[in-house]
Design a protein around this motif. Structure first.
Motif, PDB file in Angstrom:
ATOM      1  N   ARG A 208      -4.589   3.980 -11.934  1.00  0.00           N
ATOM      2  CA  ARG A 208      -4.451   2.758 -11.114  1.00  0.00           C
ATOM      3  C   ARG A 208      -3.491   3.041  -9.958  1.00  0.00           C
ATOM      4  O   ARG A 208      -2.402   2.494  -9.868  1.00  0.00           O
ATOM      5  N   ILE A 209      -3.951   3.908  -9.047  1.00  0.00           N
ATOM      6  CA  ILE A 209      -3.134   4.321  -7.917  1.00  0.00           C
ATOM      7  C   ILE A 209      -3.823   3.906  -6.620  1.00  0.00           C
ATOM      8  O   ILE A 209      -4.984   4.265  -6.374  1.00  0.00           O
ATOM      9  N   GLY A 210      -3.117   3.141  -5.807  1.00  0.00           N
ATOM     10  CA  GLY A 210      -3.665   2.684  -4.539  1.00  0.00           C
ATOM     11  C   GLY A 210      -2.830   3.163  -3.369  1.00  0.00           C
ATOM     12  O   GLY A 210      -1.732   3.688  -3.530  1.00  0.00           O
ATOM     13  N   MET A 211      -3.383   2.983  -2.170  1.00  0.00           N
ATOM     14  CA  MET A 211      -2.667   3.337  -0.949  1.00  0.00           C
ATOM     15  C   MET A 211      -3.097   2.395   0.149  1.00  0.00           C
ATOM     16  O   MET A 211      -4.286   2.095   0.302  1.00  0.00           O
ATOM     17  N   THR A 212      -2.121   1.909   0.916  1.00  0.00           N
ATOM     18  CA  THR A 212      -2.437   1.020   2.031  1.00  0.00           C
ATOM     19  C   THR A 212      -1.393   1.131   3.126  1.00  0.00           C
ATOM     20  O   THR A 212      -0.192   1.157   2.866  1.00  0.00           O
ATOM     21  N   GLY A 213      -1.877   1.229   4.362  1.00  0.00           N
ATOM     22  CA  GLY A 213      -0.993   1.273   5.521  1.00  0.00           C
ATOM     23  C   GLY A 213      -1.748   0.815   6.746  1.00  0.00           C
ATOM     24  O   GLY A 213      -2.987   0.763   6.754  1.00  0.00           O
ATOM     25  N   GLU A 214      -1.006   0.481   7.789  1.00  0.00           N
ATOM     26  CA  GLU A 214      -1.608  -0.026   9.018  1.00  0.00           C
ATOM     27  C   GLU A 214      -1.445   0.972  10.156  1.00  0.00           C
ATOM     28  O   GLU A 214      -0.482   1.733  10.196  1.00  0.00           O
ATOM     29  N   SER A 215      -2.403   0.973  11.080  1.00  0.00           N
ATOM     30  CA  SER A 215      -2.334   1.793  12.280  1.00  0.00           C
ATOM     31  C   SER A 215      -2.147   3.263  11.882  1.00  0.00           C
ATOM     32  O   SER A 215      -2.958   3.804  11.148  1.00  0.00           O
ATOM     33  N   GLY A 216      -1.064   3.915  12.337  1.00  0.00           N
ATOM     34  CA  GLY A 216      -0.825   5.290  11.930  1.00  0.00           C
ATOM     35  C   GLY A 216      -0.686   5.434  10.434  1.00  0.00           C
ATOM     36  O   GLY A 216      -1.011   6.484   9.861  1.00  0.00           O
ATOM     37  N   GLY A 217      -0.220   4.382   9.767  1.00  0.00           N
ATOM     38  CA  GLY A 217      -0.196   4.375   8.307  1.00  0.00           C
ATOM     39  C   GLY A 217      -1.586   4.233   7.727  1.00  0.00           C
ATOM     40  O   GLY A 217      -1.854   4.680   6.611  1.00  0.00           O
ATOM     41  N   GLY A 218      -2.486   3.609   8.494  1.00  0.00           N
ATOM     42  CA  GLY A 218      -3.894   3.557   8.095  1.00  0.00           C
ATOM     43  C   GLY A 218      -4.524   4.935   8.159  1.00  0.00           C
ATOM     44  O   GLY A 218      -5.309   5.320   7.283  1.00  0.00           O
ATOM     45  N   THR A 219      -4.173   5.700   9.202  1.00  0.00           N
ATOM     46  CA  THR A 219      -4.652   7.080   9.292  1.00  0.00           C
ATOM     47  C   THR A 219      -4.156   7.896   8.110  1.00  0.00           C
ATOM     48  O   THR A 219      -4.921   8.630   7.470  1.00  0.00           O
ATOM     49  N   GLN A 220      -2.858   7.771   7.798  1.00  0.00           N
ATOM     50  CA  GLN A 220      -2.328   8.478   6.638  1.00  0.00           C
ATOM     51  C   GLN A 220      -3.092   8.077   5.374  1.00  0.00           C
ATOM     52  O   GLN A 220      -3.368   8.921   4.505  1.00  0.00           O
ATOM     53  N   THR A 221      -3.448   6.805   5.283  1.00  0.00           N
ATOM     54  CA  THR A 221      -4.144   6.310   4.092  1.00  0.00           C
ATOM     55  C   THR A 221      -5.513   6.947   3.944  1.00  0.00           C
ATOM     56  O   THR A 221      -5.847   7.481   2.878  1.00  0.00           O
ATOM     57  N   PHE A 222      -6.347   6.918   4.992  1.00  0.00           N
ATOM     58  CA  PHE A 222      -7.705   7.440   4.789  1.00  0.00           C
ATOM     59  C   PHE A 222      -7.745   8.967   4.790  1.00  0.00           C
ATOM     60  O   PHE A 222      -8.623   9.558   4.163  1.00  0.00           O
ATOM     61  N   VAL A 223      -6.785   9.630   5.436  1.00  0.00           N
ATOM     62  CA  VAL A 223      -6.766  11.093   5.391  1.00  0.00           C
ATOM     63  C   VAL A 223      -6.332  11.581   4.004  1.00  0.00           C
ATOM     64  O   VAL A 223      -6.987  12.440   3.400  1.00  0.00           O
ATOM     65  N   LEU A 224      -5.238  11.030   3.481  1.00  0.00           N
ATOM     66  CA  LEU A 224      -4.778  11.458   2.159  1.00  0.00           C
ATOM     67  C   LEU A 224      -5.789  11.055   1.082  1.00  0.00           C
ATOM     68  O   LEU A 224      -6.041  11.812   0.130  1.00  0.00           O
ATOM     69  N   SER A 225      -6.383   9.881   1.241  1.00  0.00           N
ATOM     70  CA  SER A 225      -7.399   9.435   0.275  1.00  0.00           C
ATOM     71  C   SER A 225      -8.617  10.343   0.278  1.00  0.00           C
ATOM     72  O   SER A 225      -9.287  10.492  -0.750  1.00  0.00           O
ATOM     73  N   ALA A 226      -8.897  10.968   1.419  1.00  0.00           N
ATOM     74  CA  ALA A 226     -10.054  11.859   1.515  1.00  0.00           C
ATOM     75  C   ALA A 226      -9.828  13.179   0.797  1.00  0.00           C
ATOM     76  O   ALA A 226     -10.784  13.782   0.281  1.00  0.00           O
ATOM     77  N   ILE A 227      -8.587  13.647   0.752  1.00  0.00           N
ATOM     78  CA  ILE A 227      -8.338  14.986   0.217  1.00  0.00           C
ATOM     79  C   ILE A 227      -7.648  14.982  -1.136  1.00  0.00           C
ATOM     80  O   ILE A 227      -7.461  16.047  -1.731  1.00  0.00           O
ATOM     81  N   ASP A 228      -7.280  13.806  -1.647  1.00  0.00           N
ATOM     82  CA  ASP A 228      -6.589  13.748  -2.939  1.00  0.00           C
ATOM     83  C   ASP A 228      -7.271  12.729  -3.839  1.00  0.00           C
ATOM     84  O   ASP A 228      -7.167  11.520  -3.625  1.00  0.00           O
ATOM     85  N   ASP A 229      -7.959  13.208  -4.853  1.00  0.00           N
ATOM     86  CA  ASP A 229      -8.746  12.345  -5.731  1.00  0.00           C
ATOM     87  C   ASP A 229      -7.896  11.430  -6.606  1.00  0.00           C
ATOM     88  O   ASP A 229      -8.437  10.524  -7.254  1.00  0.00           O
ATOM     89  N   ARG A 230      -6.592  11.649  -6.631  1.00  0.00           N
ATOM     90  CA  ARG A 230      -5.730  10.821  -7.476  1.00  0.00           C
ATOM     91  C   ARG A 230      -5.592   9.400  -6.948  1.00  0.00           C
ATOM     92  O   ARG A 230      -5.199   8.494  -7.682  1.00  0.00           O
ATOM     93  N   ILE A 231      -5.906   9.189  -5.686  1.00  0.00           N
ATOM     94  CA  ILE A 231      -5.884   7.845  -5.116  1.00  0.00           C
ATOM     95  C   ILE A 231      -7.185   7.150  -5.504  1.00  0.00           C
ATOM     96  O   ILE A 231      -8.279   7.637  -5.213  1.00  0.00           O
ATOM     97  N   LYS A 232      -7.074   5.995  -6.135  1.00  0.00           N
ATOM     98  CA  LYS A 232      -8.236   5.309  -6.706  1.00  0.00           C
ATOM     99  C   LYS A 232      -8.685   4.101  -5.900  1.00  0.00           C
ATOM    100  O   LYS A 232      -9.827   3.657  -6.030  1.00  0.00           O
ATOM    101  N   VAL A 233      -7.791   3.534  -5.094  1.00  0.00           N
ATOM    102  CA  VAL A 233      -8.127   2.364  -4.274  1.00  0.00           C
ATOM    103  C   VAL A 233      -7.500   2.568  -2.900  1.00  0.00           C
ATOM    104  O   VAL A 233      -6.314   2.894  -2.798  1.00  0.00           O
ATOM    105  N   SER A 234      -8.279   2.372  -1.844  1.00  0.00           N
ATOM    106  CA  SER A 234      -7.805   2.641  -0.487  1.00  0.00           C
ATOM    107  C   SER A 234      -7.944   1.397   0.383  1.00  0.00           C
ATOM    108  O   SER A 234      -9.010   0.769   0.416  1.00  0.00           O
ATOM    109  N   VAL A 235      -6.852   1.062   1.099  1.00  0.00           N
ATOM    110  CA  VAL A 235      -6.861  -0.109   1.989  1.00  0.00           C
ATOM    111  C   VAL A 235      -6.298   0.303   3.355  1.00  0.00           C
ATOM    112  O   VAL A 235      -5.132   0.073   3.676  1.00  0.00           O
ATOM    113  N   PRO A 236      -7.120   0.951   4.201  1.00  0.00           N
ATOM    114  CA  PRO A 236      -6.691   1.275   5.558  1.00  0.00           C
ATOM    115  C   PRO A 236      -6.814   0.050   6.464  1.00  0.00           C
ATOM    116  O   PRO A 236      -7.865  -0.590   6.500  1.00  0.00           O
TER     117      PRO A 236
END
Length: 393
Positions: A208-236
């Motif tokens: 139950r691991i999520g990640m969410t950020g806005e703007s440049g934090g949104g970029t960090q969110t979808f980039v890290l979510s793309a390369i690390d399977d441990r993230i289970k929910v993504s909110v860019p």
């Protein structure tokens, strides 16, 4: 890697038919690289490369490897964070806040605030908690801003352990300027370390691991979510665009989009998260203006390869601008609650989500390095020293 004739044709189309080619930086897609119309046409061409799960997942491998290669991380050994310091705990209304630093690579420190749920009795909640990474966008020390504190505090009150951490060059992470050439590389390294830190905390549910950020934090969110399977929910939030690649070196300053084998966009990078839960939060005042008609349908089509169209959503706020304000947070909370099994009822008053129980803390209260907790002696300082370390690594 040898290109097929079809892949080569698409690469040529992408490089020479669309986009603003820059001879000084031929491998980079930066800023508003495409016109909105060109982005639509380009993605229509891209969609011809895959029509089912098998063909899409072949391309996903290219995209993920392209991020690692472009960010100079394909041969990098990610290590667990070291020199972890957690201090200055503040017990508040249903949650606590602590100040955190740890070493991601030797001489580089990640800094942030750890928000944890607490029961009224002051004891930790029973059972394991979900974990959420909360990177922020560009601005003047956004980790200290009220909108960041509101997001993290509310999620903690809902039952999540939340870690909000600085971009490089801001907040307490001032070992170099933000816009160094290899900022993207360092922020991926720091994001990985932040995820390791979060996962290694006591009583964290690794499923139950999520990640969410806005703007440049949104970029960090979808980039890290793309390369690390441990993230289970993504909110860019307010970032995924078919024509805009981010205006900062921390987003598009390294060649993660143009590779010898393929060319991609942030839309495709975000789509690699399929079939896991993701919500795109967009608005009418920035480069996410077309999300309901372009980026979201494109990503939803990728989810259809898995029969998982219901796992991706879009909330579009046509009359709003670029931020992680209250309307965006109100869109994110129910989605995160649903997919991370958080208790939304803990923040509802009179039928509505209510953030008024949160306390906005001062800069001094959230500051990681101070007189009692100085920056570690081995922390490298200055752009040249940080860049030299990244080149070495």
């Amino acid at each position: 890697m040898k290109l097929s004739s079809l892949s080569f044709a698409f690469l040529l189309i992408a490089q020479f038919t669309y986009g603003q080619y820059n001879p000084e930086k031929p491998d980079l897609c930066q800023g508003k690289f495409y016109t909105e119309e060109d982005a639509k046409n380009l993605h229509a061409d891209f969609a011809k490369r895959y029509s089912d799960k098998k063909s899409w997942e072949k391309h996903v491998k290219e995209i993920r490897q392209g991020i690692l290669d472009g960010a100079e991380l394909s041969n990098f050994t990610f290590k667990k964070p070291t020199n972890i310091v957690i201090h200055s705990k503040k017990d508040l209304n249903g949650y606590s806040v602590e100040n955190v630093s740890f070493q991601s690579i030797e001489g580089i420190y990640v800094t942030g605030n750890l928000y944890r749920p607490i029961e009224i009795s002051g004891l930790p909640p029973k059972g394991k908690s979900a974990g959420i990474l909360c990177p922020h966008g560009h601005g003047t020390d956004p980790r200290f801003a009220a909108y960041t504190q509101q997001r993290c505090a509310t999620l903690a009150r809902m039952g999540a352990v939340v870690f909000a951490y600085d971009m490089i060059g801001v907040g307490d992470s001032k070992q170099s300027d933000h816009k160094i050439d290899k900022a993207l590389k360092l922020q991926i390294i720091n994001g990985k370390a932040a995820l390791d830190f979060l996962l290694d905390l006591p009583n964290i549910d690794k499923n139950r691991i999520g990640m969410t950020g806005e703007s440049g934090g949104g970029t960090q969110t979808f980039v890290l979510s793309a390369i690390d399977d441990r993230i289970k929910v993504s909110v860019p939030v307010v970032m995924i665009s078919g024509y805009f690649f981010g205006g900062c070196t921390c987003e598009s300053g390294m060649a993660i989009h143009k590779r010898p084998t393929h060319q991609t966009t942030n839309v495709e990078i975000a789509a690699t998260f399929a079939p896991k839960p993701m919500i795109l939060i967009s608005d009418g005042g920035d480069w996410t203006v077309n999300t309901p008609t372009m980026e979201y349908p494109y990503i939803k089509n990728v989810y259809s390869f898995y029969g998982a169209e219901n796992m991706v959503e879009n909330v579009h706020l046509a009359n709003e601008k670029h931020d992680y304000g209250i309307s965006k947070r109100l869109a994110a909370y129910p989605f995160l609650a649903k997919h991370l099994k958080l208790d939304l009822q803990k923040v509802i008053v009179d039928g509505k989500i209510d953030e008024s129980a949160n306390k906005i803390l001062s800069h001094a209260e959230l500051q990681v390095f101070d007189e009692k907790h100085p920056r570690p002696a081995n922390a490298v300082q200055g752009n040249e020293a940080v860049m030299a370390l990244l080149v070495k690594k």
